[in-house]
Design an enzyme around this catalytic site. Structure first.
Site, PDB file in Angstrom:
ATOM      1  N   GLU A  12     -35.627 -30.723  -9.508  1.00 24.00           N
ATOM      2  CA  GLU A  12     -35.428 -29.366  -9.000  1.00 24.00           C
ATOM      3  C   GLU A  12     -36.026 -29.193  -7.611  1.00 24.00           C
ATOM      4  O   GLU A  12     -35.457 -28.523  -6.755  1.00 24.00           O
ATOM      5  CB  GLU A  12     -36.016 -28.332  -9.964  1.00 24.00           C
ATOM      6  CG  GLU A  12     -35.247 -28.203 -11.271  1.00 24.00           C
ATOM      7  CD  GLU A  12     -33.779 -27.803 -11.073  1.00 24.00           C
ATOM      8  OE1 GLU A  12     -33.425 -27.275 -10.003  1.00 24.00           O
ATOM      9  OE2 GLU A  12     -32.984 -28.024 -11.994  1.00 24.00           O
TER      10      GLU A  12
ATOM     11  N   ASP B 291     -30.072 -19.360  -8.194  1.00 28.05           N
ATOM     12  CA  ASP B 291     -30.020 -20.125  -6.942  1.00 28.05           C
ATOM     13  C   ASP B 291     -28.780 -19.663  -6.170  1.00 28.05           C
ATOM     14  O   ASP B 291     -28.147 -18.676  -6.530  1.00 28.05           O
ATOM     15  CB  ASP B 291     -29.951 -21.622  -7.254  1.00 28.05           C
ATOM     16  CG  ASP B 291     -28.582 -22.008  -7.772  1.00 28.05           C
ATOM     17  OD1 ASP B 291     -27.931 -21.167  -8.408  1.00 28.05           O
ATOM     18  OD2 ASP B 291     -28.145 -23.140  -7.528  1.00 28.05           O
TER      19      ASP B 291
ATOM     20  N   TYR C  19     -37.162 -19.597  -8.207  1.00 28.94           N
ATOM     21  CA  TYR C  19     -36.053 -20.383  -8.733  1.00 28.94           C
ATOM     22  C   TYR C  19     -36.560 -21.564  -9.571  1.00 28.94           C
ATOM     23  O   TYR C  19     -36.137 -21.762 -10.719  1.00 28.94           O
ATOM     24  CB  TYR C  19     -35.146 -20.914  -7.611  1.00 28.94           C
ATOM     25  CG  TYR C  19     -34.306 -22.041  -8.142  1.00 28.94           C
ATOM     26  CD1 TYR C  19     -33.221 -21.778  -8.951  1.00 28.94           C
ATOM     27  CD2 TYR C  19     -34.666 -23.376  -7.926  1.00 28.94           C
ATOM     28  CE1 TYR C  19     -32.484 -22.805  -9.529  1.00 28.94           C
ATOM     29  CE2 TYR C  19     -33.941 -24.405  -8.501  1.00 28.94           C
ATOM     30  CZ  TYR C  19     -32.856 -24.121  -9.291  1.00 28.94           C
ATOM     31  OH  TYR C  19     -32.161 -25.125  -9.882  1.00 28.94           O
TER      32      TYR C  19
END
Length: 361
Positions: free
Chosen positions: A56, A157, A139
DNA sequence: TAAACGTGGAG
DNA sequence: TCTCCAAGTTT
């Protein structure tokens, strides 16, 4: 007060959207090295929070295609968060070279070390807990909580912003519309399979609900999409105009001794290319101040290096020299040629090296 | 709130 | 060539 009937209808629509999306994901989920398949999870396998977090962070503002090779190298070299926490700063920065946004790499190390030092080597298993760690913002905290820990966090996102703004035909431009989009995404997020739902939304945005020429004809949410119905899907989300990029200039000094040693410095830990290896140089401005790092017969190279950053264009003049073994630089240090790997340089500096190297004696 | 912060690919 | 954009965070 909210209207009970309308809320009920909205909930039904949201449940339908989530169900359609998950059914689509079960058939079309893209295979990625950091994902576990629904079948594996049905067999009891859990995603590794370290791999989910690492992917991520790498994927922040970065394409899947660019991330794959970096993810593979990082996980081979540092298989666990404890391995990464124990790594030398320079090794991690060198491994990140070329991927961009180098604050991510600096925060990656801080985060890994915090997990080891403050959390017994285990990532916090909630969005709130994750949010306290360096480099983990709204996020990433939501994404890791949902994907690794099955928390129904609201993951938003750029893909989700686009999908939701189209689904609900939100015409207010970003970033002003962001809070409304988060609220709409929250209304869609199911209690079951939140990690799959988040990844499904992002896959949909990456492959079908694309920025340009969205493939509405094969979209699982076609029947529910307000922007598609209104014929404005491709125009959403609207965005505020961006300011133009100015051009800055600078000088880079490439000094290579007769024995091949190259003058390099580790850049300050803050600012552009912070913590990365590079050639010594002037400031980058409208009118750069020359700053040769040693007395040598500098000669301007017959080329310039152009590079564009997020917010400005850079035009670098390169000066070349072959100083004596005894030369003592005021900045940086000479690195033996066999210890210098051009691949450890950020792209701008790699461009400088690749342009300069053929012109060295 | 807005600016800083990278890079490579697509159109 | 040039603009836009990609699974954002920090200050």
């Amino acid at each position: 007060m909210r209207d009970g009937m309308r809320d009920g209808a909205a909930e039904l629509g949201a449940a339908a959207a989530a169900a359609l999306l998950l059914a689509w994901y079960d058939r079309h989920a893209r295979v990625m090295p950091w994902r576990t398949s629904p079948a594996d999870r049905a067999a009891g396998e859990r995603p590794d929070p370290y791999r989910v977090w690492l992917s991520e962070v790498m994927l922040q503002q970065t394409t899947v295609a660019a991330v794959r090779a970096y993810f593979r190298r990082f996980t081979e070299r540092w298989p666990t968060v404890a391995d990464l926490a124990a790594a030398a700063d320079a090794d991690v920065m060198a491994e990140w070279a070329g991927l961009g946004y180098y604050a991510r790499a600096r925060n990656l190390l801080k985060c890994a070390r915090a997990v080891v030092a403050d959390h017994s080597g285990e990532f916090p298993d909630t969005e709130v807990g994750l949010r306290t760690l360096p480099g983990i913002g709204p996020y990433t905290a939501a994404a890791v909580a949902a994907i690794a820990f099955d928390e129904p966090a609201v993951v938003v996102d750029g893909n989700v912003e686009r999908v939701v703004s189209r689904l609900h035909a939100v015409e207010t431009p970003l970033p002003a519309s962001k809070p409304a989009l988060v609220a709409l995404a929250a209304g869609l997020t199911p209690q079951q399979r939140p990690g799959d739902f988040a990844q499904a939304m992002m896959d949909l945005g990456a492959t079908i609900c694309t920025p340009r020429k969205p493939a509405c004809g094969i979209c699982p949410l076609w029947s529910l999409c307000a922007a598609r119905a209104a014929g404005i899907a491709a125009d959403l989300p609207r965005k505020s105009p961006k300011p133009a990029k100015p051009t800055r200039r600078g000088i880079a000094y490439v000094a290579v001794r007769a024995d091949g040693a190259v003058l390099l410095e580790t850049r300050p830990a803050k600012g552009l290319l912070g913590g990365m290896l590079g050639f010594v140089g002037s400031d980058w401005s409208e009118d750069p101040v020359p700053a040769p790092p040693l007395d040598a017969g500098w000669s301007p190279a017959p080329f310039a290096v152009r590079h564009t950053f997020t917010h400005f264009h850079l035009e670098l003049t390169v000066h070349l020299a072959t100083p004596p073994q005894t030369a003592a630089p005021t900045r940086g240090s000479f690195t033996p040629r066999d210890a210098f790997r051009p691949g450890d340089l950020p792209t701008l500096m790699l461009k400088v090296w690749q342009a300069a190297e053929p012109h060295l004696p």
